[in-house]
Design an enzyme around this catalytic site. Sequence first.
Site, mmCIF file in Angstrom:
data_model
loop_
_atom_site.group_PDB
_atom_site.id
_atom_site.type_symbol
_atom_site.label_atom_id
_atom_site.label_comp_id
_atom_site.label_asym_id
_atom_site.label_seq_id
_atom_site.Cartn_x
_atom_site.Cartn_y
_atom_site.Cartn_z
ATOM 1 N N HIS A 1 0.799 -1.225 0.000
ATOM 2 C CA HIS A 1 0.000 0.000 0.000
ATOM 3 C C HIS A 1 0.830 1.272 0.000
ATOM 4 C CE1 HIS A 1 -3.493 -2.562 0.427
ATOM 5 N NE2 HIS A 1 -4.071 -1.564 -0.204
ATOM 6 N N CYS B 1 -9.666 -2.918 -11.083
ATOM 7 C CA CYS B 1 -9.199 -1.726 -10.358
ATOM 8 C C CYS B 1 -7.849 -1.945 -9.668
ATOM 9 C CB CYS B 1 -10.248 -1.260 -9.351
ATOM 10 S SG CYS B 1 -10.610 -2.449 -8.063
HETATM 11 C C1 PEP Z 1 -6.786 -4.912 -5.076
HETATM 12 O O1 PEP Z 1 -6.637 -5.723 -4.172
HETATM 13 O O2 PEP Z 1 -6.494 -5.144 -6.253
HETATM 14 C C2 PEP Z 1 -7.336 -3.570 -4.797
HETATM 15 C C3 PEP Z 1 -7.628 -2.753 -5.774
HETATM 16 O O3 PEP Z 1 -7.511 -3.195 -3.511
HETATM 17 P P1 PEP Z 1 -6.297 -2.813 -2.537
HETATM 18 O O4 PEP Z 1 -5.075 -2.648 -3.382
HETATM 19 O O5 PEP Z 1 -6.698 -1.564 -1.852
HETATM 20 O O6 PEP Z 1 -6.236 -3.984 -1.628
#
Ligand code: PEP
Length: 759
Positions: A369, A685
Amino acid sequence: MAPLTATSAAREILTRLHDVMASRSAAQTKLNQVVQIIGEALDTEVCSIYLLRDGVLELFATRGLKQAAVHVTKLVLGEGLVGTIAENVETLNLDEATSHPDFAYKPETGEELFHSFAGVPIVRREQAVGVLAVQHREQRKFDDVEIEALQTVAMVLAELIAGAGLIDESGSGAKGNRDNGPVRLAGLKLVEGMARGRAVYHQPRVEIEHTVAEDIEVERHRVISAFAKMRDQIDGMTREAEFGVAGEHHDVLAMYKMFAYDEGWIRRINEAIDSGLTAEAAIERVQQRTRMRMREIADPLLAERMHDLEDLSNRLLRIVSGQLGTAAQLGLRQDSILIARNLGPAELLEYDRRRLKGVILEEGSLTAHVTIVARAMGVPVIGRVKDVRRMIGDGDMVLVDGTAGSLVVRPTAPIEEAFEAKMAVGQRRRAEFAAMRDLPAQTKDGLRLELMVNAGLRDDMAALDVTGADGVGLFRTEFQFLVSATLPQRERQQRLYKEVLDAAGDRPVIFRTVDIGGDKALPYMNTSGGADEENPAMGWRALRLALDRDALMKVQARALLEAAAGRTLNVMFPMVSEPWEFDEAVALFEAQRKWIHARNRAVPNHIRYGTMLEVPALAECLDMILPKLDFLSIGTNDLTQFLFAADRANPKLAERYDWLSPAILRFIARVVRQTRAAGVPIGVCGEMGGRPLEAMALIGLGIDRLSITPAAVGPVKAMIRSLDAGALRTRMDDFLSRPVRSLRVDLTAWAESNGVAIT
Ligand code: PEP
Ligand code: MG
């Protein structure tokens, strides 16, 4: 005379040095006194101090050599024994100086009378700034006790000469640990982009102000209590790491813990205090000794341990000196390149966005993240850069080439010029992308795709207008929770959501309910539920936590529903693994909607409920969940880690599996086919969609909505506008049947031969 120990020898010298340091005499007088004191205490015939000035070591004071040589004898770095000691930041102890290959005879000193020679570097900020040397007529090596004492005294000398302004801070210092010329370091490209700025360590190095103790008992107590604090911190981090808070990995923490409880380490620090050093100087002294030892052992495994010990030693120093702030808390003063072993997303968000130009991590991975946040901030990141601490000094100029995955430290003028030229090319490209802002994301064969952006903070909304994106395909609501010092109350959440909707205007925003846990932990909330989690990413996180502790989700539901009063609200749930979880989440929202409605307050005109598909299990139940969905969004970040059983934050796995592996693409192909057949809109996404080649593959699989990081909109749109989607779609089955590890090569070849803009 009592038997000489390293402690007693150093202590005798330090006690006498204390008075010299406190006196008001001139620096030269002090140095003259120092060589006398050391010479007498160690009973050596010669004691000399050389200091580095403009890259040259100059004899500044001596007892035993000819006084006429003072300020006359000079050696460049690497010349003679003294130059070698400074250059390599190493100790030499020789019974016959002349037989050493680096020996250089300086007739003006009269040193031909002396045979044995020992010298230690005077070190400041891990670089040699001078050399302390002793010599004897007799042909015998100096005892370990004497060498130890010299090294301790050299620490104090570093303080004395820095205090007297005799230290050459011009950066022309010794090579030693840190080469002072330009160096190029390679790493893993995590966030593209180019940046220049001065190196700033996230955990700044502690400047040791006083090296000689006033009261040894006081120093001893300071160290004891610092150790207790440090152990508490490490224990806390270990507990947190069990559910994913700490940036550090388990094996690193295990190593920290081992060192933090290592009695040998404490004992050595205490011995250094006994010799008369302050707690800070003692910690540094022990660390210096360890560094010197480790330099002699070329073992990568040990080097890794050394790294851990350096971290911990720095932590201990920070506790003992009370210099606790991170660079963010101290404030960036100029364009900066941040250097850290690893960072949490919240830690990164603490930095001043205007001055933070780039980030260099010793660890890091594409979908951690912190990387996602940096990407959203538009800050280039290079990860997995080795040897950072050894190669980059605080304040060094650093050029980050996030496009090549490399960086240059202390560049020469021609390197800087070439870099600026490349940066200008990047700017031109960005200008080209900007010119495409109002053009539709439409393929050559007329397929109109939805190109949306991922966002998480109010400021991110500006990206919509800048990029001309079609909306926000993923609003990570947990970012607000991550950047707050306390749990955001309903009113604050509602205000944010309303501002986001206002900024978006007619363009849709898909709000994802909080996804906390995993590597997104909250400092003010215990998200572990008291249980120890071995695999936090697969633990009690996101919707799991939200359904079990529904107070948080109820507050968020009300905030979203009220913020979207009179408009369409798009809600998406993270980490749905089975259809019933989606049902429960929808039921919770519907209950809140009814509650608000019953009080005659406005609710959204329309609510569209969707889910992320990031847990593979959900794909097996698609037929059951699809009829209930308004949309589906594939989260490739988590999906990949679960599909491959490969922790997305583990640097060792960062490059192991490719997003263009047949396994992932086949999986997505199946999900897309089934979802489209059910007439449910489907998008992606995850970070994968933000890379032109990967985005091309996804479109080939039938995806027609991508939600990506704002900086990727230009390159991805350029790819889309040069693509014949129909032609690619007819080829995908063939590609997916190829027994290769990754389709990267095949897809690149196809793109190139079909004129698709993928770079
Ligand atoms: C994912 O897991 O691909 C996502 C878009 O959510 P995050 O990266 O916030 O876990
Ligand atoms: Mg996810």
